[in-house]
Design a protein around this motif. Structure first.
Motif, PDB file in Angstrom:
ATOM      1  N   ASP A   1       7.885  -5.721  -3.840  1.00 38.07           N
ATOM      2  CA  ASP A   1       6.694  -5.610  -4.671  1.00 38.07           C
ATOM      3  C   ASP A   1       5.812  -6.848  -4.552  1.00 38.07           C
ATOM      4  OD1 ASP A   1       7.137  -3.062  -5.801  1.00 38.07           O
ATOM      5  OD2 ASP A   1       8.671  -3.927  -7.105  1.00 38.07           O
TER       6      ASP A   1
ATOM      7  N   GLY B   1       0.798  -1.226   0.000  1.00 38.41           N
ATOM      8  CA  GLY B   1       0.000   0.000   0.000  1.00 38.41           C
ATOM      9  C   GLY B   1       0.827   1.270   0.000  1.00 38.41           C
ATOM     10  N   VAL B   2       2.157   1.141   0.060  1.00 37.92           N
ATOM     11  CA  VAL B   2       2.992   2.351   0.096  1.00 37.92           C
ATOM     12  C   VAL B   2       3.004   2.982  -1.298  1.00 37.92           C
ATOM     13  CG1 VAL B   2       5.314   3.265   0.549  1.00 37.92           C
ATOM     14  CG2 VAL B   2       4.448   1.351   1.891  1.00 37.92           C
ATOM     15  N   SER B   3       2.569   4.220  -1.380  1.00 45.21           N
ATOM     16  CA  SER B   3       2.496   4.857  -2.698  1.00 45.21           C
ATOM     17  C   SER B   3       3.890   5.290  -3.156  1.00 45.21           C
ATOM     18  CB  SER B   3       1.598   6.089  -2.631  1.00 45.21           C
ATOM     19  OG  SER B   3       2.235   7.080  -1.853  1.00 45.21           O
ATOM     20  N   VAL B   4       4.027   5.493  -4.457  1.00 47.93           N
ATOM     21  CA  VAL B   4       5.306   5.942  -5.024  1.00 47.93           C
ATOM     22  C   VAL B   4       5.685   7.287  -4.409  1.00 47.93           C
ATOM     23  CG1 VAL B   4       6.461   6.635  -7.160  1.00 47.93           C
ATOM     24  CG2 VAL B   4       4.898   4.697  -7.172  1.00 47.93           C
ATOM     25  N   GLU B   5       4.665   8.165  -4.207  1.00 51.15           N
ATOM     26  CA  GLU B   5       4.921   9.501  -3.627  1.00 51.15           C
ATOM     27  C   GLU B   5       5.475   9.358  -2.208  1.00 51.15           C
ATOM     28  OE1 GLU B   5       1.852   8.692  -4.968  1.00 51.15           O
ATOM     29  OE2 GLU B   5       2.384   9.589  -6.885  1.00 51.15           O
ATOM     30  N   GLN B   6       4.841   8.465  -1.427  1.00 48.20           N
ATOM     31  CA  GLN B   6       5.293   8.236  -0.048  1.00 48.20           C
ATOM     32  C   GLN B   6       6.730   7.731  -0.036  1.00 48.20           C
ATOM     33  OE1 GLN B   6       2.044   5.690   1.198  1.00 48.20           O
ATOM     34  NE2 GLN B   6       2.252   6.468   3.279  1.00 48.20           N
ATOM     35  N   LYS B   7       7.009   6.783  -0.940  1.00 51.01           N
ATOM     36  CA  LYS B   7       8.354   6.185  -0.993  1.00 51.01           C
ATOM     37  C   LYS B   7       9.393   7.257  -1.304  1.00 51.01           C
ATOM     38  CE  LYS B   7       7.443   1.917  -3.239  1.00 51.01           C
ATOM     39  NZ  LYS B   7       7.958   0.984  -4.225  1.00 51.01           N
TER      40      LYS B   7
ATOM     41  N   GLU C   1       4.469   1.406   7.343  1.00 57.56           N
ATOM     42  CA  GLU C   1       3.324   0.629   6.871  1.00 57.56           C
ATOM     43  C   GLU C   1       3.331  -0.759   7.498  1.00 57.56           C
ATOM     44  OE1 GLU C   1       0.531   1.264   5.142  1.00 57.56           O
ATOM     45  OE2 GLU C   1       1.237   3.312   5.379  1.00 57.56           O
TER      46      GLU C   1
END
Ligand code: ATP
Length: 297
Positions: free
Chosen positions: A272, A147-153, A164
């Protein structure tokens, strides 16, 4: 003339690939390579480029991006007889494989390192039909990171994964495990299973300190279904790099694993989403030639 391909993902990490391309090409040229740049546009491109480099008998392939790009590049090399030597310029948020190989985290330094690098054969893993470089994780914590978004990463880096993951501790959901390995079988209830190829997982280099990139082994940690209090002790052991000695953790080394559960678990493969269980996993020992620092033992 020797041939080298630079596979660059302009979207990786802080979107810096274009900034470093010229320096990579300059170093490759000074080493006598005729260089080709291949920029990825979408998923699968890096695999396709790497396959072409093998077919056209390139001598080197440099992967510039994050672990996703590197995983795709390695997947392109994995099944080919002729494998160019792999250079790694880490631009991602975590870069676990580069960390495990002591490749500098600063792109400029990683590029400079290519000038007098050694070549080393390193292990990769295969889970069902997919390749991996670092780790397979199973359980609630492992699935939460999907659930970790690319933006968060990009913003939080490795921390995003951890946050998370640990959010799910309070929703502790055990599952039954059947793990067949070289020496036998382990059956029981677990909370988290980690199958590590290297010592660096999620940017944290203490999960499996004994794991070497060319030992031909998977380092399996089964965190048993124990009380929250005991789980806290596991987290402490993990922080100290002593998980294998923790009585709440079963530690097994093996080159092959068959993993099954009655629960429909989804494997976290190198960060992933991967296959659902059951999983057949094997280590392909010393399978990929990689450029590493000449001071790296
Ligand atoms: N031009 C592009 N634009 C957007 N996505 C791309 C592009 N080229 C490739 N991709 C996809 O981006 C995915 C993620 O790339 P990568 O892992 O290198 O970067 P990251 O996610 O920033 O790094 P990390 O995995 O360390 O968090 C790749 O697996 C690939 O499918």
């Amino acid at each position: 003339m020797k041939k080298a391909m630079l596979i660059a993902n302009p979207s990786s990490g802080k979107e810096e690939a274009r900034k470093y391309m010229d320096s990579v090409m300059e170093v490759l040229s000074s080493l006598g390579y005729e260089g080709t740049v291949c920029e990825t546009v979408k998923e699968g491109d890096a695999t396709r480029f790497a396959e072409q480099a093998c077919e056209k008998k390139y001598d080197a392939v440099v992967s510039m991006g994050g672990d996703g790009t590197l995983n795709e590049t390695i997947s392109g090399l994995a099944e080919k007889d002729h494998k160019p030597t792999l250079g790694i310029i880490p631009l991602g948020t975590v870069n676990d494989f580069a960390r495990a190989l002591s490749i500098p985290m600063e792109p400029e330094e990683a590029i400079e390192m290519l000038r007098d690098a050694d070549k080393r054969m390193v292990d990769i893993g295969k889970v069902n039909d997919q390749y991996f470089m670092n780790i397979i994780a199973l359980g609630g914590i492992a699935e939460a990171t999907f659930g970790v978004s690319v933006e968060q990463k990009t913003k939080l880096g490795p921390l995003a994964y951890m946050i998370e993951g640990f959010k799910t501790i309070k929703e502790k959901e055990p599952f039954d495990v059947k793990l067949k390995h070289e020496q036998g079988e382990w059956e029981g209830e677990a909370f988290l299973v980690l199958l590590a190829l290297t010592n660096s997982v999620g940017g944290f280099e203490k999960i499996a300190p004994q794991a070497k990139v060319n030992d031909g082994k998977l380092h399996c940690f089964i965190v048993k279904n124990v009380s929250i209090v005991k789980l806290v002790s596991v987290v402490t052991s993990l922080a100290k790099g002593e998980m294998e000695e923790d009585e709440n953790v079963e530690y097994i080394t093996t080159s092959e694993v068959e993993f099954s559960s009655s629960k429909d678990l989804i494997a976290n493969v190198d960060g992933d989403e991967g296959d659902h269980v059951p999983l057949a996993i094997q280590v392909l020992e010393r399978h990929i030639p990689v450029f590493v620092s000449n001071t790296n033992q």
